[in-house]
Enzyme design. Structure first.
Site, PDB file in Angstrom:
ATOM      1  N   ASP A   9       0.871  -1.177   0.000  1.00 18.75           N
ATOM      2  CA  ASP A   9       0.000   0.000   0.000  1.00 18.75           C
ATOM      3  C   ASP A   9       0.906   1.225   0.000  1.00 18.75           C
ATOM      4  OD1 ASP A   9      -2.345   1.565   0.180  1.00 18.75           O
ATOM      5  OD2 ASP A   9      -2.128   1.686   2.357  1.00 18.75           O
ATOM      6  N   GLU A  70      -1.617  -1.005  -4.934  1.00 17.52           N
ATOM      7  CA  GLU A  70      -2.789  -0.184  -5.224  1.00 17.52           C
ATOM      8  C   GLU A  70      -2.535   0.641  -6.472  1.00 17.52           C
ATOM      9  OE1 GLU A  70      -5.459   1.679  -2.083  1.00 17.52           O
ATOM     10  OE2 GLU A  70      -4.358   3.414  -2.835  1.00 17.52           O
ATOM     11  N   ASP A 142      -2.607   0.715   7.106  1.00 18.60           N
ATOM     12  CA  ASP A 142      -1.799   0.569   5.887  1.00 18.60           C
ATOM     13  C   ASP A 142      -1.378  -0.889   5.682  1.00 18.60           C
ATOM     14  OD1 ASP A 142      -1.464   3.481   5.082  1.00 18.60           O
ATOM     15  OD2 ASP A 142      -0.739   3.514   7.142  1.00 18.60           O
TER      16      ASP A 142
END
Length: 157
Positions: A9, A70, A142
């Protein structure tokens, strides 16, 4: 054959990671999860170097077959630039290690793990906890997001 997937992430202040394995019988196992942190007071170059070095170490430790990250999309302008810089370092390190990459939007992760693309953070974390048979919700957020990315990749293979 066991497959290792690392979810990332991206972020400049905090980069989440989550490493899982997919066993031959399709069962999932968490290897580890956590965050790479950089100090807000440091110059941007030093912060990016921390990400670069720590990510190399993570890749050497986990030796993933696949990395899920992501997909980049726009936030507030100042945050977008910082995340883009960190993401560039991540992509560079992954290329240096010749790793396969899968990218997912937040909506794709939510759809895959909860069945609907507008799930909130808690719903996603509960899905991660359930699928990976964790005793508690993964923290920090996260790292939970990174595990969600790794899980999404495991379901897409």
């Amino acid at each position: 054959m066991v497959k290792r997937i690392l979810g990332l992430d991206p972020g400049l202040a905090t980069l989440g990671f989550g490493s899982i394995t997919v066993q031959p019988d399709e069962s999932l196992q968490v290897l580890d999860f956590g965050v790479i942190k950089t100090a807000a007071g440091e110059e941007i170059g030093s912060r990016l170097l921390t990400i670069y070095e720590d990510l190399h170490t993570l890749l050497q430790h986990f030796q993933p077959d696949l990395v899920a990250i992501e997909k980049f999309f726009f936030y507030r302008m100042s945050n977008t630039i910082l995340v883009a810089q960190a993401r560039g370092v991540i992509l560079l390190v992954l290329a240096q290690h010749h790793l396969a990459l899968m990218e997912f939007t937040p909506a794709q992760v939510k759809q895959t793990l909860t069945g609907h693309g507008n799930a909130d953070k808690q719903e996603v974390q509960l899905a991660v906890q359930r699928e990976l048979k964790l005793e508690s919700l993964p923290r920090p957020d996260d790292a939970a997001d990174a595990l969600a990315l790794a899980l999404t990749a495991s379901f897409q293979r």
